[in-house]
Design an enzyme around this catalytic site. Structure first.
Site, PDB file in Angstrom:
ATOM      1  N   SER A 111       0.818  -1.150   0.152  1.00 42.82           N
ATOM      2  CA  SER A 111      -0.091  -0.002   0.039  1.00 42.82           C
ATOM      3  C   SER A 111       0.737   1.492  -0.068  1.00 42.82           C
ATOM      4  CB  SER A 111      -0.928   0.049   1.315  1.00 42.82           C
ATOM      5  OG  SER A 111      -1.926   1.031   1.093  1.00 42.82           O
ATOM      6  N   ASP A 247      -2.885   6.080  -3.630  1.00 43.47           N
ATOM      7  CA  ASP A 247      -1.815   5.500  -2.935  1.00 43.47           C
ATOM      8  C   ASP A 247      -1.132   4.441  -3.915  1.00 43.47           C
ATOM      9  OD1 ASP A 247      -3.637   3.682  -2.633  1.00 43.47           O
ATOM     10  OD2 ASP A 247      -3.156   2.806  -0.925  1.00 43.47           O
TER      11      ASP A 247
END
Length: 473
Positions: A111, A247
């Protein structure tokens, strides 16, 4: 005889642990057999509930992700399972395709955390795994044969990205974004090869920005000063209506208005929910209280931080309400039920998604800043102390739970307060200002969230709280 390994034993020795969403750890700890153990333990945790013969895998752009995917795929062959590899795609694209095809999937991604770390996200055929599934993975006694050092190359299948694009192209008309100029901050996002073409197909003029061959750890809850300035500069240069980014794995949106100011993720979620006419919301305790103050929803349930906790509320809310959704402070939007928009059916996608809230917002005729002015004026800010061990965070929070008065005096408050320990420690002052401390579930960081009726005050409150936290710890 080949070496036989037990999943739980290999995992326990790995230093890799589940956080708020997925298993995370240092790249060096994601060895071939650790990856195999997690993949096989995941299957053992769900195989009695579902019937399937194929598992899907995708990755983000981290340098280490492909090798992790190779190991997971090789391990799954020991169970006589087929593997379909979708390459670099956003996490919600993988999850959506897998749910439509009724198969489990594994996303290799860390992530937003730095590239020296990585992670694994697991999805059942009906969506994200639960906290109970996580425990089942960690304690799995499944046995496997140690993998060889040299693993087979994976064959790319592009249908996950195609399916994800179709989900949104079919929802909007081809001129939905006509007349709008949008910047796409691509950096190393897993969806960077999707977004420009998608926005253009909806009529927008699109300019790609900031593409990087090196992994960039964008944290949508703690936007760097450099990225704040970039957005202001880009907006000034190109006169954008908006700037869109995500992200690393494309499940958390980052959107700037026409002035180059990044929106908070929970405010984006609030706006999206209003525009979708959602009846009931599940959202973490850290999100802005404008959600309740807007009086837009029949029910708002507050949860611990992490998508599994938000998703766990959906079943309860669905018993009473026809449209259910959730979102987090990071902007990830979770659609908990099918909804109708533009007279068309949009299927549920109960995992974090960056595209839905962005497209719903950009489809509106008003400027983003005009939509923001219609909301209760509550401002949030957040940041974190990196390389701050979880043990120190937990010790600090326990200290403040017993008596936070000295801490509050140091950050400039003498008034009475209330505490909420749903997740970390959330302190609400009698003035309405809020400061919230908690250890990150994904990395050794102490996170701080603050809320106030004044934007500058909320930012200063975060800064002061973290500075004082360093001295106390």
């Amino acid at each position: 005889m080949d070496s036989q390994l037990v999943c739980s034993e290999i995992i326990a020795k790995s230093s890799i642990a589940f956080g708020t969403s997925g298993a995370r750890g240092l790249v060096k700890d994601f060895t071939i057999n650790v990856n195999a153990a997690f993949a096989l333990a995941f299957i053992s945790a769900i195989e009695n509930e579902f019937t399937f013969d194929t598992v899907a895998i995708a990755i983000d752009n981290r340098p280490s992700s492909y090798a992790v995917a190779q190991a997971c795929a090789e391990a799954l062959k020991q169970l006589k399972l087929n593997v379909v590899y979708y390459g670099v795609v956003p996490t919600p694209a993988l999850a959506y395709k897998a749910m439509q095809d009724n198969m489990p999937c594994i996303m290799v991604t860390g992530s937003h955390i730095p590239f020296d770390r990585n992670g694994l996200k697991f999805y059942r055929p009906n969506g994200e795994i639960t906290k109970a599934d996580e425990q089942a993975i960690l304690t799995s006694k499944a046995i496997f044969t140690a993998l060889p050092e040299n693993l087979e190359e994976l064959t790319l299948d592009t249908t996950a990205s195609e399916s994800y694009i179709h989900r949104y192209i079919s929802l909007f008309s081809a001129d939905t974004l006509k007349g709008k100029k949008i910047g796409i901050y691509e950096h190393s996002s897993a969806g960077r090869d999707i977004y420009k073409a998608l926005f253009e197909r909806l009529g927008a003029e699109v300019i790609s920005l900031g593409r990087s061959d090196e992994f960039v750890p964008i944290d949508t809850e703690a936007v760097s000063e450099e990225d704040k300035q970039r957005a202001l500069d880009w907006s000034s240069e190109y006169r954008f209506d908006a700037i869109f980014s995500t992200d690393g794995d494309g499940d958390r949106p980052l959107i700037a208005d026409e002035n180059g100011c990044w929106l908070r993720g929970d405010i984006l979620g609030l706006l999206c929910s209003q525009l979708l006419n959602i009846e009931a919301i599940a959202t973490p305790v850290s999100c802005n209280t404008a959600i309740e103050k807007s009086a837009s929803f029949k029910q708002v349930n507050r949860t611990k931080i992490g998508s599994p906790y938000v998703i766990a509320e959906f079943a309860k809310l669905a018993e009473q309400y026809s449209s259910v959704a959730g979102f987090e402070a990071n902007g990830g939007y979770l659609l908990g039920s099918d909804v109708t928009y533009n007279g068309k059916l949009l299927k549920a996608l109960p995992t974090r998604d960056a595209l839905l809230p962005a497209l719903i917002l950009l489809a509106q005729p008003e400027h983003i800043s005009e939509l923001l002015l219609k909301l209760p004026q509550r401002f949030t800010a957040s940041d974190r102390i990196q390389n701050f061990p979880s043990e120190k965070s937990l010790s600090l929070i326990e200290l403040l739970k017993r008596d936070a008065q000295a801490f509050l005096l140091k950050i400039g408050y003498k008034e009475s307060y209330e505490q909420d320990s749903t997740d970390g420690l959330r302190i609400t002052l009698s003035s309405g200002d809020i400061v919230h401390l908690r250890p990150s579930g994904n990395a050794p960081e102490l996170r701080c969230y603050a809320e106030s009726k004044d934007e500058a005050l909320s930012a200063n409150l975060v800064l002061s709280a973290l500075q004082v936290a360093k001295t106390i710890s």
